[in-house]
Enzyme design. Structure first.
Site, mmCIF file in Angstrom:
data_model
loop_
_atom_site.group_PDB
_atom_site.id
_atom_site.type_symbol
_atom_site.label_atom_id
_atom_site.label_comp_id
_atom_site.label_asym_id
_atom_site.label_seq_id
_atom_site.Cartn_x
_atom_site.Cartn_y
_atom_site.Cartn_z
ATOM 1 N N ARG A 14 -2.531 -3.898 -4.161
ATOM 2 C CA ARG A 14 -3.842 -3.939 -3.523
ATOM 3 C C ARG A 14 -4.826 -4.904 -4.196
ATOM 4 O O ARG A 14 -5.864 -5.238 -3.645
ATOM 5 C CB ARG A 14 -4.434 -2.514 -3.475
ATOM 6 C CG ARG A 14 -3.718 -1.609 -2.498
ATOM 7 C CD ARG A 14 -4.023 -0.138 -2.720
ATOM 8 N NE ARG A 14 -3.226 0.469 -3.774
ATOM 9 C CZ ARG A 14 -3.285 1.742 -4.124
ATOM 10 N NH1 ARG A 14 -4.129 2.551 -3.511
ATOM 11 N NH2 ARG A 14 -2.519 2.226 -5.094
ATOM 12 N N LYS A 21 -1.676 -5.951 -12.401
ATOM 13 C CA LYS A 21 -2.963 -5.233 -12.374
ATOM 14 C C LYS A 21 -3.465 -4.862 -13.767
ATOM 15 O O LYS A 21 -4.648 -5.028 -14.064
ATOM 16 C CB LYS A 21 -2.838 -3.976 -11.516
ATOM 17 C CG LYS A 21 -4.104 -3.136 -11.496
ATOM 18 C CD LYS A 21 -4.136 -2.119 -10.394
ATOM 19 C CE LYS A 21 -3.137 -1.017 -10.589
ATOM 20 N NZ LYS A 21 -3.302 0.030 -9.542
ATOM 21 N N GLY A 140 -5.047 11.408 -5.140
ATOM 22 C CA GLY A 140 -4.286 12.625 -4.892
ATOM 23 C C GLY A 140 -5.233 13.819 -4.968
ATOM 24 O O GLY A 140 -6.133 13.860 -5.827
ATOM 25 N N ASN A 224 -7.680 0.077 -8.108
ATOM 26 C CA ASN A 224 -6.574 -0.341 -7.248
ATOM 27 C C ASN A 224 -6.873 -1.634 -6.513
ATOM 28 O O ASN A 224 -5.974 -2.316 -6.068
ATOM 29 C CB ASN A 224 -6.246 0.765 -6.236
ATOM 30 C CG ASN A 224 -5.768 2.012 -6.956
ATOM 31 O OD1 ASN A 224 -4.833 1.966 -7.736
ATOM 32 N ND2 ASN A 224 -6.452 3.123 -6.726
ATOM 33 N N ARG A 329 -21.287 -26.726 -28.972
ATOM 34 C CA ARG A 329 -19.864 -26.534 -28.657
ATOM 35 C C ARG A 329 -19.070 -26.091 -29.884
ATOM 36 O O ARG A 329 -19.582 -26.075 -31.008
ATOM 37 C CB ARG A 329 -19.324 -27.834 -28.062
ATOM 38 C CG ARG A 329 -19.909 -28.101 -26.671
ATOM 39 C CD ARG A 329 -19.482 -29.446 -26.127
ATOM 40 N NE ARG A 329 -18.046 -29.643 -26.256
ATOM 41 C CZ ARG A 329 -17.454 -30.835 -26.260
ATOM 42 N NH1 ARG A 329 -18.191 -31.933 -26.159
ATOM 43 N NH2 ARG A 329 -16.153 -30.922 -26.386
ATOM 44 N N ASN A 382 -18.005 -41.244 -31.243
ATOM 45 C CA ASN A 382 -16.981 -40.693 -32.145
ATOM 46 C C ASN A 382 -15.561 -41.022 -31.710
ATOM 47 O O ASN A 382 -14.622 -40.772 -32.427
ATOM 48 C CB ASN A 382 -17.135 -39.164 -32.243
ATOM 49 C CG ASN A 382 -17.066 -38.485 -30.887
ATOM 50 O OD1 ASN A 382 -17.335 -39.087 -29.858
ATOM 51 N ND2 ASN A 382 -16.694 -37.223 -30.891
HETATM 52 C C1 UD1 Z 1 -2.000 7.831 -8.772
HETATM 53 C C2 UD1 Z 1 -1.664 9.317 -8.517
HETATM 54 C C3 UD1 Z 1 -2.835 9.957 -7.776
HETATM 55 C C4 UD1 Z 1 -4.104 9.801 -8.572
HETATM 56 C C5 UD1 Z 1 -4.363 8.325 -8.912
HETATM 57 C C6 UD1 Z 1 -5.486 8.221 -9.924
HETATM 58 C C7 UD1 Z 1 0.765 9.440 -8.274
HETATM 59 C C8 UD1 Z 1 1.874 9.625 -7.301
HETATM 60 N N1 UD1 Z 1 -0.478 9.416 -7.729
HETATM 61 O O1 UD1 Z 1 -2.096 7.196 -7.503
HETATM 62 O O2 UD1 Z 1 -2.576 11.341 -7.564
HETATM 63 O O3 UD1 Z 1 -5.197 10.312 -7.853
HETATM 64 O O4 UD1 Z 1 -3.202 7.745 -9.514
HETATM 65 O O5 UD1 Z 1 -5.870 6.906 -10.190
HETATM 66 O O6 UD1 Z 1 0.999 9.361 -9.447
HETATM 67 N N2 UD1 Z 1 3.147 2.709 -12.049
HETATM 68 C C9 UD1 Z 1 4.318 2.510 -12.774
HETATM 69 N N3 UD1 Z 1 5.500 2.518 -12.108
HETATM 70 C C10 UD1 Z 1 5.589 2.707 -10.765
HETATM 71 C C11 UD1 Z 1 4.401 2.944 -10.045
HETATM 72 C C12 UD1 Z 1 3.182 2.930 -10.713
HETATM 73 O O7 UD1 Z 1 4.280 2.322 -13.986
HETATM 74 O O8 UD1 Z 1 6.705 2.702 -10.252
HETATM 75 C C13 UD1 Z 1 1.870 2.686 -12.780
HETATM 76 C C14 UD1 Z 1 0.903 1.639 -12.233
HETATM 77 O O9 UD1 Z 1 1.051 0.403 -12.944
HETATM 78 C C15 UD1 Z 1 -0.454 2.294 -12.503
HETATM 79 C C16 UD1 Z 1 -0.170 3.786 -12.463
HETATM 80 O O10 UD1 Z 1 1.230 3.929 -12.591
HETATM 81 O O11 UD1 Z 1 -0.956 1.947 -13.765
HETATM 82 C C17 UD1 Z 1 -0.626 4.445 -11.171
HETATM 83 O O12 UD1 Z 1 -0.012 3.814 -10.071
HETATM 84 P P1 UD1 Z 1 -0.775 3.566 -8.696
HETATM 85 O O13 UD1 Z 1 0.179 2.939 -7.767
HETATM 86 O O14 UD1 Z 1 -2.067 2.893 -8.942
HETATM 87 O O15 UD1 Z 1 -1.029 5.070 -8.228
HETATM 88 P P2 UD1 Z 1 -2.193 5.586 -7.296
HETATM 89 O O16 UD1 Z 1 -1.839 5.326 -5.875
HETATM 90 O O17 UD1 Z 1 -3.483 5.103 -7.772
HETATM 91 MG MG MG Z 2 -3.992 3.674 -9.095
#
Ligand code: UD1
Ligand code: MG
Length: 450
Positions: A14, A21, A140, A224, A329, A382
């Protein structure tokens, strides 16, 4: 025992960015640096970072950190899948696992302490951070009863219309009893809208799940997209400005100024509108900065005034006055009480105290002694087209307007350079140096007649 795992493997679709990110910057530090910083004070026994998308780039950005274990998640099949990758490195570990989403960068250290405290005192299977949001969309939803027991977390996209009305959201920050989590992790299924393994599904599988609600919801802002990135930047900037106001800095128009976490200010500094402090900038007490300045890795002594100017990677002595419209600078070092006026550029040069360069000059790769007065439009030439050379001007010397000093060149002390001179040879102390065409005057000259 405490282990901390930061989830940083996701692509961050996103954000619509080439940069992963977790490497997006916020007030001069990346998201992942901030998240790691928020738990440092807990002195965890193990610190694991789950990387996947552009893993090498993420690892390289953190190479300087000691004691960080990188765990590869390939492919990235959801937050539950990410934590499953810990089953091997944490085999035999007994204690608590703090899981932090790599995109939640504003957590306060005290909040994590409180989470850990509540988790341990209640002996819970999992304790998660929650918040009540006016607009909970995207997060969530946490299904909890009045006593704080959590029965499930349902992702926004999987919620029924009724569940979407629930304002209690999951912050993505959890403290797990590792042995209990390890036992349920293999049972996760991808039966959801995204077809991924959700860490949040473990909550319903654990015996006792509770939550801690944060008072200040801004703390758990997840990033996000770029709109949320900008919102978090605003929260951070507000925190930084409030911190320094409490320490005795005045901001005339606070919201127009930005600060980096690494910048430091003395007392009674006045910051006028539109000033930006980046990197490790230090501003001595009683300085007056702005309006309209950019200071990056600049070190200013006490009582310096800077007006509509840029200072980068440079040291400025006490009582100097810079600008309007000057640029200092990298590699420049100004002694006390120097004056740089309008349209003056100084680069890789050292100026002893009381040097004046008041108008329209370029001073590059030069060493100026105490009290040197540089006339309007003086230029140090210079660069010979291949290499840079130094110009040395002894204490007490003065250059006339529009002088060009062709480096390498040395002027002794108390030298006077006549206006309009182009000098290519050294000048001994006490001399007057002229390097210009003699003036020709033809009296009673009528000029060409038509
Ligand atoms: C997640 C939570 C959601 C919560 C929100 C808070 C889950 C399923 N959902 O959703 O309940 O409200 O965070 O911000 O956990 N990541 C990995 N590996 C993956 C997928 C993601 O390491 O396969 C990492 C991402 O880099 C990120 C974090 O996990 O730092 C969260 O992933 P993201 O896709 O942003 O989850 P949300 O949809 O925000
Ligand atoms: Mg997230």
């Amino acid at each position: 025992m405490l282990a901390v795992a930061v989830l940083a493997a996701g692509k961050g679709t996103r954000m619509k960015s080439e940069l992963p990110k977790v490497l997006q910057p916020l007030a001069g530090a990346t998201l992942v640096e901030r998240v790691l910083g928020s738990c440092r004070h807990l002195a965890p026994d193990r610190q694991l970072l789950i990387v996947g998308h552009q893993a090498e780039r993420v690892e390289a950005s953190l190479a300087a950190l000691e004691g960080l274990e990188f765990v590869l998640q390939q492919p990235q099949n959801g937050t539950g899948h990410a934590v499953q990758q810990l089953l091997e490195p944490l085999q035999g570990f007994s204690g608590d696992l703090l899981v932090l989403n790599g995109d939640v960068p504003l957590l306060r250290p005290e909040t994590l302490e409180a989470l850990l405290e509540q988790h341990r005192s209640r002996g819970a299977g999992v304790t998660l951070l929650t918040a009540r949001l006016d607009d909970p969309s995207g997060y969530g939803r946490v299904m909890a009863d009045a006593s704080g027991r959590v029965s499930a977390i349902v992702e926004h996209r999987d919620c029924s219309p009724e569940q979407r009305l629930n304002p209690l959201i999951n912050a993505g920050i959890y403290c797990f009893n590792w042995a209990q989590l390890a036992a349920v992790l293999p049972r996760l299924s991808s039966d959801n809208d995204q077809g991924e393994l959700y860490l949040t599904d473990t909550v319903a599988m654990l015996e006792s799940a509770t939550h801690l609600e944060v008072a200040d919801a801004a703390e758990i802002n997840g990033i996000n997209d770029r709109i949320q990135l900008a919102q978090c930047e605003a929260v951070l900037q507000e925190r930084l400005r409030r911190h320094w106001m409490a320490e005795g800095v005045s901001f005339v128009d606070p919201s127009s100024c930005t600060l980096s976490e690494g910048s430091r200010f003395g007392r009674d500094v006045v910051v006028e509108p539109q000033c930006h402090f980046r990197g490790h900038t230090e501003v001595g007490s009683g300085c007056r900065i702005g309006p309209g300045c950019l200071l990056e890795n600049a070190r200013l002594g006490a009582g310096v005034e800077v007006l509509y100017s840029v200072v980068r990677d440079a040291v400025v002595g006490a009582g100097c006055s810079i600008g309007p419209y000057a640029q200092v600078r990298p590699g420049s070092n100004l002694g006390e009480r120097c004056h740089l006026g309008n349209f003056v550029e100084v680069k890789s040069s050292s100026l002893a105290s009381h040097v004046k360069v008041n108008h329209l000059s370029y001073i590059g790769d030069a060493d100026l002694g105490a009290g040197v007065n540089v006339g309007a439009g003086t230029i140090t030439a210079n660069y010979d087209g291949v290499r840079k050379h130094r110009t040395v001007i002894g204490a007490g010397s003065k250059t006339g307007a529009n002088s060009v000093l062709v480096a390498p060149i040395q002027l002794g002390e108390n030298v006077t350079v006549g206006a309009g001179s182009t000098l290519t040879r050294n000048v001994p102390s006490g001399a007057l140096a002229l390097g210009r065409a003699r003036q020709l005057v033809k009296e009673n000259w009528a000029g060409p007649q038509g």
